[in-house]
Design an enzyme around this catalytic site. Structure first.
Site, PDB file in Angstrom:
ATOM      1  N   ALA A  11       0.937  -1.264   0.166  1.00 18.20           N
ATOM      2  CA  ALA A  11       0.048   0.046   0.052  1.00 18.20           C
ATOM      3  C   ALA A  11       0.684   1.281  -0.113  1.00 18.20           C
ATOM      4  CB  ALA A  11      -1.112  -0.098   0.975  1.00 18.20           C
ATOM      5  N   GLY A  12       1.970   1.271  -0.822  1.00 17.19           N
ATOM      6  CA  GLY A  12       2.766   2.540  -1.169  1.00 17.19           C
ATOM      7  C   GLY A  12       1.793   3.298  -2.038  1.00 17.19           C
ATOM      8  N   TRP A  14       2.330   3.325  -5.500  1.00 17.94           N
ATOM      9  CA  TRP A  14       2.148   2.742  -6.815  1.00 17.94           C
ATOM     10  C   TRP A  14       1.004   1.489  -6.545  1.00 17.94           C
ATOM     11  CZ3 TRP A  14       0.880   3.080 -11.095  1.00 17.94           C
ATOM     12  CH2 TRP A  14       1.237   2.337 -12.394  1.00 17.94           C
ATOM     13  N   GLY A  15       1.296   0.792  -5.284  1.00 21.86           N
ATOM     14  CA  GLY A  15       0.178  -0.292  -5.001  1.00 21.86           C
ATOM     15  C   GLY A  15      -1.200   0.417  -4.592  1.00 21.86           C
ATOM     16  N   ALA A 141       2.849   7.040  -9.764  1.00 24.61           N
ATOM     17  CA  ALA A 141       1.910   6.579  -9.301  1.00 24.61           C
ATOM     18  C   ALA A 141       0.732   8.047  -9.094  1.00 24.61           C
ATOM     19  CB  ALA A 141       2.102   6.125  -7.930  1.00 24.61           C
ATOM     20  N   LYS A 192      16.866   1.247 -15.748  1.00 29.14           N
ATOM     21  CA  LYS A 192      16.533   3.010 -16.125  1.00 29.14           C
ATOM     22  C   LYS A 192      16.888   3.624 -14.677  1.00 29.14           C
ATOM     23  CE  LYS A 192      12.345   2.805 -13.765  1.00 29.14           C
ATOM     24  NZ  LYS A 192      11.672   3.609 -12.810  1.00 29.14           N
ATOM     25  N   ASP A 245      10.156   4.397 -19.912  1.00 26.07           N
ATOM     26  CA  ASP A 245      10.639   4.455 -18.606  1.00 26.07           C
ATOM     27  C   ASP A 245      11.828   5.200 -18.436  1.00 26.07           C
ATOM     28  OD1 ASP A 245       9.710   3.950 -15.949  1.00 26.07           O
ATOM     29  OD2 ASP A 245       9.775   2.061 -16.017  1.00 26.07           O
ATOM     30  N   THR A 249      12.048   8.744 -16.097  1.00 26.84           N
ATOM     31  CA  THR A 249      12.599   8.939 -14.770  1.00 26.84           C
ATOM     32  C   THR A 249      13.899   9.712 -14.904  1.00 26.84           C
ATOM     33  OG1 THR A 249      13.867   6.863 -15.389  1.00 26.84           O
ATOM     34  CG2 THR A 249      11.997   6.472 -13.862  1.00 26.84           C
TER      35      THR A 249
END
Length: 334
Positions: A11-12, A14-15, A141, A192, A245, A249
């Site tokens: 549950a960061g 991105w999650g 995210a 990357k 990607d 970044t």
């Protein structure tokens, strides 16, 4: 009988963003977090205050603190955890999955110390005899959570499974492509981060847009060398999972790896730069593992080598750039 289409592990930012996307798209979705108190606050407030504080989560998203309940009820389990915790997370869910549970991951990186790609860890821990896929590509995210236009890649040897997962993710602002090339997709997502550190260092030193463009272009060459040596496809590495990607970044300060490089280029110590980011900087471990793989495969990765020297042998960032600029001249395509 299963009641949940997808359980997201992690549950960061991105999650949480992926779980919210799936729930918004009508998928029955549960979110599990290692910290039950963090999960409880999200359930109470409808907001992930730690990672996406300005985003209201969909009411249909379910929160489940019990790992067995979260995993055993799901057809698909999507892991979104740092690469250094990937094997540990698989070990934790293994007792709770059944023979037909399908596995997906949106983690990027190499396994520390072994240099293994994440699909190899999946095969080690739960076996290769089930549908599995990796979600990767140029995604921040927060932008996904805000519904901003995004495209990424779902890579799987099982193209029917890839297409199904892509359909679950797809909506008017989110486009998912499919690929059979898991290796290429994973290499692009791991390397990357190293190059984002390099681009951040160059910008922190004030070297300008010309240097950044050169680093991105020659960095893509390094990604392609390693990816093809490991069995990936050039076309994948020229697409969203590689070039896309990489550009993201290396050019935007939402990237933790780029911000870390910026701090180093501006004179901060490695420890101070890491502390300033406050979250995992995946490119640090990735640098060590990519360098080791390059040596074992007899591949030249000069940018990766100089980032390694800065991170692990105290080479001054300006000296690292000097070493790159004074390398022997040769044709571009070599």
């Amino acid at each position: 009988m299963r009641q949940i289409a997808t359980t997201v592990i992690g549950a960061g930012a991105w999650g949480t963003a992926l779980a919210a996307l799936l729930a918004d798209n009508g998928q029955s979705t549960r979110l599990w977090a290692r910290d039950p108190e963090h999960l409880r606050r999200m359930a109470d407030t409808g907001v992930n205050e730690d990672y996406l504080p300005d985003i209201t989560l969909p009411p249909s998203l379910q929160f489940e603190p019990d790992l067995h309940a979260a995993v055993s009820a799901a057809r698909d389990v999507l892991l979104v955890v740092p690469s250094h915790a990937f094997r540990q997370s698989l070990d934790a869910i293994r007792p709770h999955i059944s023979g037909d549970t399908r596995l997906i991951w949106a983690s990027k990186g190499f396994e520390p110390e072994s240099g293994r790609l994440l699909h190899q860890i999946v095969e080690d821990v739960v076996g290769a005899d089930r549908p599995m896929a990796v979600i990767t590509g140029p995604t921040f995210a927060l932008e996904v959570a805000r519904g901003l236009p995004t495209a990424l890649t779902v890579a799987s040897a099982d193209q029917d499974f890839a297409a199904e997962i892509a359909a679950h993710l797809h909506n008017d602002s989110f486009r998912a492509y499919t690929s059979p090339d898991v290796v290429g997709a994973e290499v692009g997502g791991a390397v990357k981060n190293i190059l984002a550190i390099a681009a951040g260092i160059a910008d922190g030193l004030g070297f300008g847009a010309n240097a950044r463009a050169a680093l991105i272009t020659r960095g893509l060459t390094e990604i392609m060398r390693l990816g093809e040596a490991l069995g990936g496809h050039k076309e994948t590495l020229m697409g969203l999972a590689g070039l896309g990607d990489l550009v993201l970044t290396c050019t935007d300060d939402q990237s933790r790896n780029r911000r870390f490089g910026l701090a180093l280029g501006r004179g901060q110590s490695i420890s101070a730069a890491r502390a300033s980011i406050k979250h995992v900087v995946e490119g640090i471990d990735a640098t060590r593992e990519a360098r080791r793989l390059a040596a074992s495969l007899n591949i030249e990765m000069p940018i990766t080598e100089q980032v390694y020297q800065v991170l692990f042998h105290d080479l001054a960032p300006r000296a690292a750039v000097h070493h790159l600029l004074t390398r022997e001249q040769k044709a571009e395509m070599i």
